[in-house]
Write a protein that holds these residues in place. Structure first.
Motif, PDB file in Angstrom:
ATOM      1  N   ALA A 331      -3.226  -7.560   3.291  1.00  0.00           N
ATOM      2  CA  ALA A 331      -2.556  -6.274   3.492  1.00  0.00           C
ATOM      3  C   ALA A 331      -3.217  -5.398   4.548  1.00  0.00           C
ATOM      4  O   ALA A 331      -2.541  -4.603   5.200  1.00  0.00           O
ATOM      5  N   GLY A 332      -4.539  -5.492   4.711  1.00  0.00           N
ATOM      6  CA  GLY A 332      -5.198  -4.684   5.733  1.00  0.00           C
ATOM      7  C   GLY A 332      -6.226  -3.730   5.162  1.00  0.00           C
ATOM      8  O   GLY A 332      -6.612  -3.796   3.992  1.00  0.00           O
ATOM      9  N   ILE A 333      -6.655  -2.780   6.016  1.00  0.00           N
ATOM     10  CA  ILE A 333      -7.675  -1.795   5.654  1.00  0.00           C
ATOM     11  C   ILE A 333      -6.983  -0.450   5.486  1.00  0.00           C
ATOM     12  O   ILE A 333      -6.317   0.041   6.406  1.00  0.00           O
ATOM     13  N   GLY A 368      14.957  -2.452   9.247  1.00  0.00           N
ATOM     14  CA  GLY A 368      15.735  -2.613   8.030  1.00  0.00           C
ATOM     15  C   GLY A 368      15.079  -2.093   6.775  1.00  0.00           C
ATOM     16  O   GLY A 368      15.468  -2.501   5.679  1.00  0.00           O
ATOM     17  N   SER A 369      14.061  -1.211   6.901  1.00  0.00           N
ATOM     18  CA  SER A 369      13.349  -0.747   5.718  1.00  0.00           C
ATOM     19  C   SER A 369      12.638   0.562   6.023  1.00  0.00           C
ATOM     20  O   SER A 369      12.683   1.077   7.138  1.00  0.00           O
ATOM     21  N   PHE A 370      11.972   1.107   5.013  1.00  0.00           N
ATOM     22  CA  PHE A 370      11.062   2.233   5.192  1.00  0.00           C
ATOM     23  C   PHE A 370       9.606   1.750   5.159  1.00  0.00           C
ATOM     24  O   PHE A 370       8.681   2.535   5.037  1.00  0.00           O
ATOM     25  N   ASP A 371       9.434   0.444   5.231  1.00  0.00           N
ATOM     26  CA  ASP A 371       8.115  -0.187   5.125  1.00  0.00           C
ATOM     27  C   ASP A 371       7.260   0.184   6.334  1.00  0.00           C
ATOM     28  O   ASP A 371       7.734   0.211   7.477  1.00  0.00           O
ATOM     29  N   VAL A 372       5.978   0.448   6.080  1.00  0.00           N
ATOM     30  CA  VAL A 372       5.047   0.772   7.173  1.00  0.00           C
ATOM     31  C   VAL A 372       3.804  -0.114   7.109  1.00  0.00           C
ATOM     32  O   VAL A 372       2.710   0.294   7.511  1.00  0.00           O
ATOM     33  N   SER A 373       3.936  -1.329   6.608  1.00  0.00           N
ATOM     34  CA  SER A 373       2.791  -2.243   6.529  1.00  0.00           C
ATOM     35  C   SER A 373       2.109  -2.354   7.884  1.00  0.00           C
ATOM     36  O   SER A 373       2.767  -2.486   8.917  1.00  0.00           O
ATOM     37  N   SER A 374       0.782  -2.314   7.878  1.00  0.00           N
ATOM     38  CA  SER A 374       0.003  -2.301   9.120  1.00  0.00           C
ATOM     39  C   SER A 374      -1.357  -2.950   8.878  1.00  0.00           C
ATOM     40  O   SER A 374      -1.822  -3.037   7.731  1.00  0.00           O
ATOM     41  N   ALA A 375      -2.000  -3.369   9.959  1.00  0.00           N
ATOM     42  CA  ALA A 375      -3.335  -3.954   9.828  1.00  0.00           C
ATOM     43  C   ALA A 375      -4.351  -2.917   9.360  1.00  0.00           C
ATOM     44  O   ALA A 375      -5.228  -3.206   8.547  1.00  0.00           O
ATOM     45  N   ILE A 376      -4.240  -1.696   9.883  1.00  0.00           N
ATOM     46  CA  ILE A 376      -5.081  -0.582   9.451  1.00  0.00           C
ATOM     47  C   ILE A 376      -4.156   0.586   9.138  1.00  0.00           C
ATOM     48  O   ILE A 376      -3.278   0.931   9.937  1.00  0.00           O
ATOM     49  N   LEU A 377      -4.349   1.199   7.962  1.00  0.00           N
ATOM     50  CA  LEU A 377      -3.489   2.289   7.529  1.00  0.00           C
ATOM     51  C   LEU A 377      -4.337   3.533   7.309  1.00  0.00           C
ATOM     52  O   LEU A 377      -5.303   3.507   6.533  1.00  0.00           O
ATOM     53  N   VAL A 378      -3.973   4.620   7.997  1.00  0.00           N
ATOM     54  CA  VAL A 378      -4.716   5.876   7.910  1.00  0.00           C
ATOM     55  C   VAL A 378      -3.741   6.932   7.412  1.00  0.00           C
ATOM     56  O   VAL A 378      -2.781   7.279   8.110  1.00  0.00           O
ATOM     57  N   PHE A 379      -3.972   7.451   6.206  1.00  0.00           N
ATOM     58  CA  PHE A 379      -3.015   8.353   5.571  1.00  0.00           C
ATOM     59  C   PHE A 379      -3.405   9.825   5.665  1.00  0.00           C
ATOM     60  O   PHE A 379      -2.664  10.687   5.183  1.00  0.00           O
ATOM     61  N   GLN A 380      -4.546  10.117   6.270  1.00  0.00           N
ATOM     62  CA  GLN A 380      -4.945  11.512   6.478  1.00  0.00           C
ATOM     63  C   GLN A 380      -5.454  11.652   7.894  1.00  0.00           C
ATOM     64  O   GLN A 380      -6.177  10.776   8.397  1.00  0.00           O
ATOM     65  N   GLU A 381      -5.105  12.736   8.532  1.00  0.00           N
ATOM     66  CA  GLU A 381      -5.445  12.914   9.940  1.00  0.00           C
ATOM     67  C   GLU A 381      -6.957  13.003  10.140  1.00  0.00           C
ATOM     68  O   GLU A 381      -7.629  13.813   9.497  1.00  0.00           O
ATOM     69  N   PRO A 382      -7.500  12.181  11.033  1.00  0.00           N
ATOM     70  CA  PRO A 382      -8.934  12.270  11.329  1.00  0.00           C
ATOM     71  C   PRO A 382      -9.198  13.313  12.410  1.00  0.00           C
ATOM     72  O   PRO A 382      -8.286  13.719  13.151  1.00  0.00           O
ATOM     73  N   ILE A 392      -7.388  -5.588  17.215  1.00  0.00           N
ATOM     74  CA  ILE A 392      -6.435  -5.763  16.121  1.00  0.00           C
ATOM     75  C   ILE A 392      -5.440  -6.814  16.581  1.00  0.00           C
ATOM     76  O   ILE A 392      -4.753  -6.628  17.597  1.00  0.00           O
ATOM     77  N   GLU A 393      -5.373  -7.914  15.855  1.00  0.00           N
ATOM     78  CA  GLU A 393      -4.586  -9.068  16.306  1.00  0.00           C
ATOM     79  C   GLU A 393      -3.763  -9.650  15.170  1.00  0.00           C
ATOM     80  O   GLU A 393      -4.156  -9.600  14.006  1.00  0.00           O
ATOM     81  N   ASP A 394      -2.619 -10.229  15.529  1.00  0.00           N
ATOM     82  CA  ASP A 394      -1.810 -11.029  14.598  1.00  0.00           C
ATOM     83  C   ASP A 394      -1.436 -10.256  13.344  1.00  0.00           C
ATOM     84  O   ASP A 394      -1.603 -10.742  12.222  1.00  0.00           O
ATOM     85  N   SER A 395      -0.904  -9.057  13.534  1.00  0.00           N
ATOM     86  CA  SER A 395      -0.416  -8.272  12.402  1.00  0.00           C
ATOM     87  C   SER A 395       1.069  -8.553  12.202  1.00  0.00           C
ATOM     88  O   SER A 395       1.848  -8.573  13.156  1.00  0.00           O
ATOM     89  N   ALA A 396       1.456  -8.721  10.942  1.00  0.00           N
ATOM     90  CA  ALA A 396       2.873  -8.926  10.625  1.00  0.00           C
ATOM     91  C   ALA A 396       3.656  -7.625  10.640  1.00  0.00           C
ATOM     92  O   ALA A 396       4.888  -7.652  10.591  1.00  0.00           O
ATOM     93  N   GLY A 397       2.951  -6.491  10.685  1.00  0.00           N
ATOM     94  CA  GLY A 397       3.599  -5.187  10.765  1.00  0.00           C
ATOM     95  C   GLY A 397       3.137  -4.443  11.993  1.00  0.00           C
ATOM     96  O   GLY A 397       3.128  -4.978  13.102  1.00  0.00           O
ATOM     97  N   HIS A 398       2.722  -3.194  11.789  1.00  0.00           N
ATOM     98  CA  HIS A 398       2.144  -2.420  12.875  1.00  0.00           C
ATOM     99  C   HIS A 398       0.668  -2.773  13.070  1.00  0.00           C
ATOM    100  O   HIS A 398       0.070  -3.474  12.246  1.00  0.00           O
ATOM    101  N   GLY A 399       0.087  -2.256  14.159  1.00  0.00           N
ATOM    102  CA  GLY A 399      -1.344  -2.390  14.353  1.00  0.00           C
ATOM    103  C   GLY A 399      -2.084  -1.354  13.530  1.00  0.00           C
ATOM    104  O   GLY A 399      -2.735  -1.678  12.536  1.00  0.00           O
TER     105      GLY A 399
END
Length: 446
Positions: A331-333, A368-382, A392-399
């Motif tokens: 799933a990622g980080i 076709g979805s609301f999916d946001v799967s990504s290699a790295i997911l950041v949910f709060q602004e840094p 970041i390589e070979d992600s099935a979703g976003h980077g």
């Protein structure tokens, strides 16, 4: 009265031995008369009659090197056992030594005069050295050979202790070799770890199809793993997973450094911190973490942090545990909150972007979805681009998912490289009023 069962073979006094209930014969396979075998380096061949141990030991004992020691049946130790240099302990098939309630095992070997635990019969593995709550083992210049009977457990040495934080540290090793284990070498359950100062652990020629790694540990043992050699086994890796932990403390609950020990880590999911518990996981340059399918490395909230600081020549690697890796294997980080100490530098993140079970964050969704799967997911602004000089390589979703609402748009494109990303290299965050542009930018990679 509760006591260890200990008998000496009294040559020439068979009738006395019979009255005492001690073994009196010398038939092949008799645990009282094992073949002494070659002397250890710096050690003389034991000349005394074998001493048999089984049952419950409730008073302190010293096991000398003058006689071989035979653990013929399961032994529960509730007092101090001191094993002298050169002592040989032979353990019967599927037999275990358990330490609990103040029981301790101190094996005082030296380089020239090591202590040795081995099977009573060469082809029949013994069980485990088991350490429960209240027990401890201190092993120096000790060899544990031919243990780990798979019918008894999943390791030659198993520590099953701790539901508290910080966890107990009941196992000390110093120049200890575990060889020929039919399962893993060491398993650290609960919240237990190695004692401070442990070093020079060698695990070799060990593992099985079901338990192939030399070491399996709970997350709170990560910062305690000793230097050593963990190669030459069924699978040369260190397994870390909530499945090895206490069910109530399945997460990393304190500060720990994950060291580069010369073999990769196979990770069955890892959470840093928990409600009410902050933690920081620091990962050394050169360390490689291989994630099992559908798992993630998750930083629980802004009180906890991940510091993965590699170098150009020794990056930190986050990748798939699959034999033939593919995009989306794991799933990622995830950074569920933003700690200013978190940073990912000179790291590779590969074959991630599997289902994150999250949706509607940021402004770019997968088709076709609301999916946001990504290699790295950041949910709060840094405050700054804390991911730098990384691949970041070979992600099935976003980077990188920029899944926050904020007035500024910190970008990670400046120093990082992206390859074979199925969707955006980085997504567009919402503004401070949770609005998206009509056509959110979606940069693409080669």
């Amino acid at each position: 009265m509760s006591a260890s069962f200990r008998c000496r073979t009294l040559v020439g006094l068979l009738s006395v031995a019979t009255l005492l209930g001690c073994p009196s014969g010398s038939e092949p396979g008799d645990p009282s008369t094992p073949d002494a075998g070659p002397a250890q380096a710096g050690c003389s061949t034991p000349t005394g009659a074998p001493i048999t141990h089984q049952g419950t030991l409730s008073a302190p004992e010293t096991w000398s090197s003058s006689s071989p020691h035979v653990v013929a049946g399961d032994l529960l130790v509730r007092a101090a056992v001191t094993v002298e240099p050169c002592a040989i302990v032979r353990v019967g098939r599927a037999v275990s030594i358990s330490l609990e309630g103040g029981g301790s095992l101190v094996a005082l070997g030296t380089r020239e005069r090591p202590v040795r635990f081995e099977p009573l019969e060469a082809s029949q593995p013994w069980g485990q050295l088991r350490i429960f709550a209240g027990g401890s083992a201190r092993l120096s210049w000790t060899v544990l050979s031919g243990g780990g009977d798979p019918n008894i457990g999943e390791a030659t040495v198993r520590v099953n202790a701790g539901v508290e934080l910080p966890g107990p540290r009941p196992l000390f090793v110093d120049n200890v070799t575990i060889e020929g284990s039919r399962t893993r070498g060491v398993v650290l359950n609960g919240t237990a770890g190695f004692a401070e100062g442990s070093s020079a652990l060698i695990i070799r020629d060990s593992g099985s199809d079901n338990w192939p790694e030399p070491l399996a540990v709970n997350p709170n043992a990560l910062g305690t793993l000793p230097s050593g050699t963990y190669t030459g086994n069924r699978a040369d890796a260190i397994f870390v997973s909530p499945s090895v932990a206490s069910s109530s403390v399945f997460y990393l609950g304190g500060n720990a450094t994950l060291r580069d020990l010369g073999v990769p880590y196979r990770v069955g999911g890892l959470q840093v911190g928990n409600p009410g518990t902050s933690a920081t996981l620091a990962i050394e340059a050169g360390a490689e973490l291989r994630f099992e399918p559908r798992t993630a490395l998750s930083v629980y909230d802004g009180r906890s942090a991940l510091i993965a600081a590699g170098t150009a020549s020794r990056p930190v690697i986050f990748t798939s545990a699959q034999a033939t890796p593919a995009a989306g294997d794991w799933a990622g980080i995830r950074f569920n909150g933003m700690n200013p100490n978190s940073r990912v530098e000179s790291a590779w993140v590969r074959y991630a972007g599997g289902s994150c079970q999250c949706s509607s964050y940021g402004c770019n969704y997968l088709p076709g979805s609301f999916d946001v799967s990504s290699a790295i997911l950041v949910f709060q602004e840094p405050a700054a681009p804390f991911i730098a000089q990384s691949r970041i390589e070979d992600s099935a979703g976003h980077g990188i998912l920029r899944g926050w609402n904020g007035s500024s748009a910190v970008s990670f494109l400046g120093t990082n490289t992206f390859a074979r990303i199925a969707a955006c290299t980085e997504t567009t965050p919402r503004d401070s009023e949770a609005r998206c542009p009509s056509a959110p930018p979606c940069p693409r990679s080669p």
